[in-house]
Design a protein around this motif. Sequence first.
Motif, short mmCIF file in Angstrom:
data_model
loop_
_atom_site.label_atom_id
_atom_site.label_comp_id
_atom_site.label_asym_id
_atom_site.label_seq_id
_atom_site.Cartn_x
_atom_site.Cartn_y
_atom_site.Cartn_z
N ALA A 704 0.84 -1.19 0.00
CA ALA A 704 0.00 0.00 0.00
C ALA A 704 0.88 1.24 0.00
O ALA A 704 1.94 1.26 0.65
N ASN A 705 0.44 2.26 -0.74
CA ASN A 705 1.14 3.54 -0.82
C ASN A 705 0.16 4.66 -0.50
O ASN A 705 -1.02 4.59 -0.87
N ALA A 706 0.65 5.71 0.14
CA ALA A 706 -0.16 6.91 0.40
C ALA A 706 0.70 8.14 0.15
O ALA A 706 1.86 8.19 0.58
N ASN A 707 0.13 9.11 -0.55
CA ASN A 707 0.84 10.35 -0.85
C ASN A 707 -0.16 11.50 -0.71
O ASN A 707 -1.16 11.55 -1.43
N ILE A 708 0.11 12.43 0.20
CA ILE A 708 -0.80 13.55 0.48
C ILE A 708 -0.03 14.85 0.34
O ILE A 708 1.09 14.99 0.87
N THR A 709 -0.60 15.80 -0.38
CA THR A 709 0.05 17.09 -0.64
C THR A 709 -0.88 18.23 -0.26
O THR A 709 -2.08 18.20 -0.58
N TYR A 710 -0.30 19.26 0.37
CA TYR A 710 -1.05 20.48 0.72
C TYR A 710 -0.30 21.67 0.14
O TYR A 710 0.92 21.79 0.31
N LYS A 711 -1.03 22.57 -0.56
CA LYS A 711 -0.43 23.75 -1.16
C LYS A 711 -1.21 24.99 -0.74
O LYS A 711 -2.44 25.00 -0.79
N SER A 712 -0.47 26.04 -0.37
CA SER A 712 -1.12 27.29 0.00
C SER A 712 -0.10 28.41 0.05
O SER A 712 0.93 28.28 0.72
N LYS A 713 -0.37 29.51 -0.67
CA LYS A 713 0.42 30.74 -0.61
C LYS A 713 1.91 30.49 -0.76
O LYS A 713 2.74 30.98 0.02
N GLY A 714 2.27 29.70 -1.75
CA GLY A 714 3.68 29.45 -2.02
C GLY A 714 4.29 28.34 -1.21
O GLY A 714 5.46 27.98 -1.42
N TRP A 715 3.53 27.77 -0.28
CA TRP A 715 4.02 26.66 0.54
C TRP A 715 3.48 25.34 0.00
O TRP A 715 2.37 25.27 -0.50
N VAL A 744 8.88 19.60 2.74
CA VAL A 744 8.30 20.95 2.73
C VAL A 744 9.03 21.77 1.68
O VAL A 744 10.26 21.70 1.57
N LYS A 745 8.26 22.57 0.90
CA LYS A 745 8.87 23.42 -0.11
C LYS A 745 8.23 24.80 -0.06
O LYS A 745 7.03 24.92 0.12
N LYS A 746 9.06 25.85 -0.26
CA LYS A 746 8.57 27.24 -0.24
C LYS A 746 9.04 27.94 -1.50
O LYS A 746 10.22 27.92 -1.85
N SER A 747 8.10 28.55 -2.23
CA SER A 747 8.44 29.32 -3.43
C SER A 747 9.04 30.66 -3.02
O SER A 747 8.55 31.32 -2.10
N ILE A 748 10.10 31.05 -3.71
CA ILE A 748 10.78 32.31 -3.43
C ILE A 748 11.13 32.99 -4.75
O ILE A 748 10.90 32.45 -5.83
N LEU A 749 11.68 34.17 -4.67
CA LEU A 749 12.17 34.91 -5.85
C LEU A 749 11.08 35.03 -6.91
O LEU A 749 11.27 34.69 -8.08
N LYS A 750 9.90 35.53 -6.49
CA LYS A 750 8.79 35.76 -7.39
C LYS A 750 8.38 34.48 -8.13
O LYS A 750 8.16 34.48 -9.34
N GLU A 751 8.28 33.39 -7.39
CA GLU A 751 7.84 32.09 -7.91
C GLU A 751 8.85 31.42 -8.83
O GLU A 751 8.60 30.34 -9.36
N LYS A 752 10.00 32.04 -9.05
CA LYS A 752 10.99 31.44 -9.94
C LYS A 752 11.91 30.46 -9.21
O LYS A 752 12.55 29.62 -9.85
N TYR A 796 15.97 26.84 -9.11
CA TYR A 796 15.66 28.13 -9.73
C TYR A 796 15.36 27.93 -11.21
O TYR A 796 16.12 27.24 -11.93
N ASN A 797 14.24 28.49 -11.68
CA ASN A 797 13.84 28.43 -13.08
C ASN A 797 14.11 29.77 -13.76
O ASN A 797 13.91 30.83 -13.14
#
Length: 822
Positions: A704-715, A744-752, A796-797
Motif C-alpha cells: 500500500a502507498n499513500a501520498n498527500i500534498t497540501y499547497k497554499s500561498k507558495g508553501w 516541505v517546499k517554499k516558493s521564493i524569488l517571485k515564484e521562480k 531556480y527556473n
Amino acid sequence: MKIIVKVLCLVWFSVATLHLQAQRTGLAPERERPQIGVVYGSVTDNSTKEAIQFATITLISKRDSSAVTGGITDEKGRFRVIEIPLGQYSVEVNFIGYKIQVLSGVKLSPRESVERDLGEISLEPASTMIEDAEVLASKELMRLEIDKRVFDVSQNITSAGGSANEVLENIPSVEVDIDGNVSLRGSQNVTVLIDGKPSGLTGSSRQAVLDQLPASSIEFVEIITNPSAKYDPDGMGGIINIILKKNKLFGYSGNISITAATGDNYNGAFSVSKRNDKLNIFANYGSRYADRFSERRTDRITYDDTRPSELIQEGRGSRVNFSHNMGLGTELYLSSKSTVYVNGNYQLKESNDEDRNEFLIFTDMNGLTSKEEYFRENTEKDSGNIIGLNVGYELSFIPRQKVLSVDFSFSNNSSEEVGIFNEFENPGNTFNYIERNDIGNDFQFYSGQIDFENRIGENWKIETGIKSTQRKVGSDFKAFTNSETSDELVLADSRSNDFEYEETILGGYAITGRSLGKLGVQLGLRAEQALTDSYLVTTDSLFENDYFSFFPSGHLKYQLSQEKELMLSYSRRINRPRTRQLNPFTDFSNPLLIRVGNPFLLPEYVDALEASYSFRTKAFQLMTSVYYKQVNGVMSRLVSLEDEVSTVSYQNLNSSINQGLEVILTWKKWEKWNMMLSGNAYKTASDGSNVDSDLSNEGYAGNANANITYKSKGWQVQASARYRSPFVILQGEIQRIFFSDLAVKKSILKEKGSLGLRVSDMLDSREFNFETSGGNFEQKGRRKRESRNIYLSFSYNFGKLENKNKRNKAGSSREGMDGIDL
C-alpha cells in the motif's frame, strides 16, 4: 505544459456545465431528446499543419445558445464527441494562443444523419504575448490511456534531491528493495526504459543507473502492465518507462538545482533548452555524490547427523557513489511533415565499497561444541561509463492520417572493477589468505526499427513495424591469490574465466484498432526469432540456444459514460536469461557462497489477463484492476548447502501463478489538497516439482502507498508512506517493510525559485529481513542500509516560453495569450 492546459480545459468544462445547470433551474421541463448524436474531426494549425492537442470542442445549442457538451483533442489532434442530444448546433473550437473557430449549421437528426464528420478544422494563431503570467492550475497526478497509466512526478517533493529509485518508490504498485531492485506488482521481471529506450538498463547495471539518475531530471513515469504487440515483449511484469524533462514550447528555459544531505550526500543538476520553428535543442547535466553505510547479519543452522553446526555472519561497510550525467539532444523540423531528431547521453560513474565481516562457526561433535572465528575485509572499486545515441526520422501525411518513423539506437555500458579480499583469523590482522579480483564488463546494445501507422477514416487504425536488436555482453574475470613461495599475488587460472554472450532478435508486429461507438478494440501479434550464443572463452565452450516465439495481445475499452469506462487486456511476454545465470563457470569470490550458471537455461513465458474499471469526476479518480498471470518454465534461483558452503544455481521450474487486485485513488476535493492512495493484494503459487517434489510454495501478499500534498500561498507540504507485507519466495519468506517520508517546499524569488526540506525514512524502519530453508539448513538474515537522511535543496527556473506558433505578422493584433515568462 500540456498537462496544465488539459487541466484548465477540464476545469473550463466543469464550470460551463455548472453554469448550464444554473441557467436551466426553474425552467419548465421539456421532452428529453435522444442522446445518440456523434461529431468527429481533427484540429490543426493553419500555418504549420501540425496537430493541436488539448483543443476544446464545445457544442452550443441553436435553441437557447447554451453549451450542451464537448470534448478535447488527443495527441494527434483528433476528437470524437458522443451521446449528443439530437438538434441543431454551432461548434466552437478553441485553444490557448489561437483565434476561436466557429462552425455553424451542424444538424443532427434521424432524417439526415446522427453523425457528422467536421473534417480538418484549421486554427489561426494569435500573435500576441503576455510578458508575465502565473500558471495556477496543478497537473494531474495520473492519467489513463488504453494500454498504460501515466504519472506526473515533476511535482513530487518527497523525492527532491534523490535519485530515480526514490521517484519510483512513490509510484503505485512499484517497489524498490534495499539493493535497488525494481519490481512491479511483486515481480522483478520488469523492463525499465528511459525515454522508451533501454539505455544500458540491464542486469546489475540497472540498479547503478537508476541510483545515479537525478530525480529532478524526470517528468513522467509510464506504467504499462499489459503492453501491446508494438512493444518489445521483454519484462514479464510489464514496462516502466521514465520520461525525462524536455521543453516543447517556443523560447528558452532552464533550471538549476542543488541539494545537500546528512551523511555526506550531495547532488546538483542543470538543464537548458531553446526552441523555434526550425530547431529544438536541449541539454542537461547532473552530478551525484552519495556516501552510505550498511550492516548485515545472517544466522544459518546446518542439520547433519554427525556434525550439526551454526554459522553467524556479521558485517558492516560503506559505499560511496559518484557520477556525472550529461545529455544533449536536438529536433530539426525539415518541414511541417518531417522531423529529424538526435539525442545523446553520457554517464561517468565511480563507486568505492569497504566492508568488514566477522564469521563465527559453532560445530557440535560427540556432545562437544567447537568454535571457529575469522574475519574478512573487502575493498571494491568500480569505475565505468555509459554512452547512448538515438537518431530518428518521422514523416507524417497531413492530417497525420499516416505516419512513418525510422529509429536507430546504440548504447555501450563498460566498467572496470577491482576487488581485494583479506581473510585473517584474529583482530590483529594475521592474515592467511588474500585474493584480488579484476573484472572487466562490457555491454553493447544496437537497435533499428521502422514503424508505420495508417488511420483509415475516423474509426480504423493499422500499425505495423519491424525491428532488429543485438546485445553483446562480455565479462572477463581474473582472480589473483597469494603464493606459498612469494609475497606477490599470482593469477589463479582455476578461479578465472572469460565469458561472452551475444543475442540477436529479429521481430515484426502488426496491430489493428477499431472504434465502434462506445467500444474500442485493439488486436495485435508480434513474431520474433532469437539467436543466442554463450561462449566460455576459458574452456573454449560454445552453447547455442535459438528459439522462435509469437506474442499476441488484445485490448478492449468500453465507455460506459463520460465518467466511467471498462478495460480488458491480454498479452504474452518473455523473460530471457541474464549472463550471470548462463555463465557455467563457478564464481568463488565469496568462499561461503559460490555461484554457478546454467548455459541451458531457457526463457520463461507469461500469459497475462487484466480487467480494469475507471470512474472519474472533477474531484477524484478511481481505478480498480483484477489480474491473472501464469508463468511457464519459471527461471528460479536455487540454494543448496554442503560442507558449510552455499551454492547458488539456476533451473527452469514448471510454472507459477500470480493473481491479484489493485486499487488506485486520486482525490482533489479541495483546491489546496491532493491525495493519491493505492493498494495491491495478490496471491502467488510456484510449482517446482520437476526439480524436487518438495520444491513448491504459495502465499498471499500485498502493498500500500499513500501520498498527500497540501499547497497554499507558495508553501507545499507532502507526506508519503509505503508498506509491503511479508511474502513467500520459493525457499522461504521475505518479511514486511514500512517507511515514510516528509517534505516541505517554499516558493521564493517571485515564484521562480524554491527552497525544500525533506526527511527520508523518518522512523529509520527500512530494512530487509528474510528466512530461507532447504533440505538440510535453515537461515535468517537482516540487512540494513542508510536510509534516514535530511535533505536541503534549492531550485531556480529561468527563461521565457512562448506559444509554439507565435509570429509577429504585420497588422496582427496585440491580444491573446501565447507567452509565459518563467
